[in-house]
Design a protein around this motif. Structure first.
Motif, short mmCIF file in Angstrom:
data_model
loop_
_atom_site.label_atom_id
_atom_site.label_comp_id
_atom_site.label_asym_id
_atom_site.label_seq_id
_atom_site.Cartn_x
_atom_site.Cartn_y
_atom_site.Cartn_z
N THR A 1 49.46 42.33 48.80
CA THR A 1 50.51 42.07 48.54
C THR A 1 51.71 43.45 48.79
OG1 THR A 1 50.41 42.76 46.23
CG2 THR A 1 49.77 40.41 46.96
N ASP B 1 46.39 44.39 42.10
CA ASP B 1 46.54 43.15 42.98
C ASP B 1 45.40 43.34 43.76
OD1 ASP B 1 48.45 44.27 45.67
OD2 ASP B 1 46.98 45.35 44.63
N ASP B 2 45.37 42.48 44.71
CA ASP B 2 44.03 42.42 45.81
C ASP B 2 44.41 43.19 46.95
OD1 ASP B 2 44.66 39.10 47.23
OD2 ASP B 2 45.77 41.12 47.25
N SER C 1 50.92 37.72 39.16
CA SER C 1 49.80 37.73 38.38
C SER C 1 48.57 38.53 39.04
CB SER C 1 49.57 36.01 38.53
OG SER C 1 48.00 35.96 37.45
N ASP D 1 45.30 40.13 40.12
CA ASP D 1 44.11 39.71 40.42
C ASP D 1 42.85 40.40 39.99
OD1 ASP D 1 45.98 40.01 43.28
OD2 ASP D 1 45.09 38.17 42.89
N ASN D 2 42.87 41.61 39.56
CA ASN D 2 41.73 42.07 38.97
C ASN D 2 42.21 42.73 37.62
OD1 ASN D 2 40.13 41.98 41.40
ND2 ASN D 2 41.68 43.46 42.31
#
Length: 128
Positions: A102, A98-99, A114, A116-117
């Motif tokens: 979250t 994730d970024d 979904s 992020d990376n």
């Protein structure tokens, strides 16, 4: 976050492989991390995820008891140890994060979020 997955290959049923996912430049310590796979003609499947917010780890039913998620913080790398491989495990495997902003449990990351990376995939083929 730049991720690179490696360790795929061809193995006979019952064999083992260990996939690695390394982050270049950014620490994985504060990110949710997941392993996903996509077989030809099938939807992408989240097979193992770890939440940084609550420390939970998720395994899909299809891999539970055979696959193990682990990490080496010093190497900024996570692993997916895959034992007792089956032909149905044949797929391209991806790691993703994730970024860092979250806060979900591992099940949510694998089943709903979904990521992020995404790293480049590594192909696992299980065949006799």
């Amino acid at each position: 976050v730049q991720l690179q997955a490696s360790g795929g290959g061809t193995v006979q049923p019952g064999g083992s492989l260990r996939l690695s996912c390394t982050s270049f430049g950014d620490t994985l310590d504060y990110l949710a991390i997941g392993w996903f796979r996509q077989a030809p003609g099938k939807q992408r499947e989240g097979i193992s995820c770890r939440s940084n917010s609550d420390g939970s780890t998720y395994y899909a039913d299809s891999v539970k008891g055979r696959f193990t998620f682990s990490r080496n913080r010093a190497k900024n790398t996570v692993y997916l140890q895959m034992n007792n491989l089956k032909p149905d495990d044949t797929a391209v495997y991806y790691c993703a994060t994730d970024d860092g902003r979250t806060y979900y449990d591992a099940t949510y990351y694998c089943q709903h979020y979904s990521m992020d990376n995404w790293g480049s995939g590594t192909l696992v083929t299980v065949s006799s």
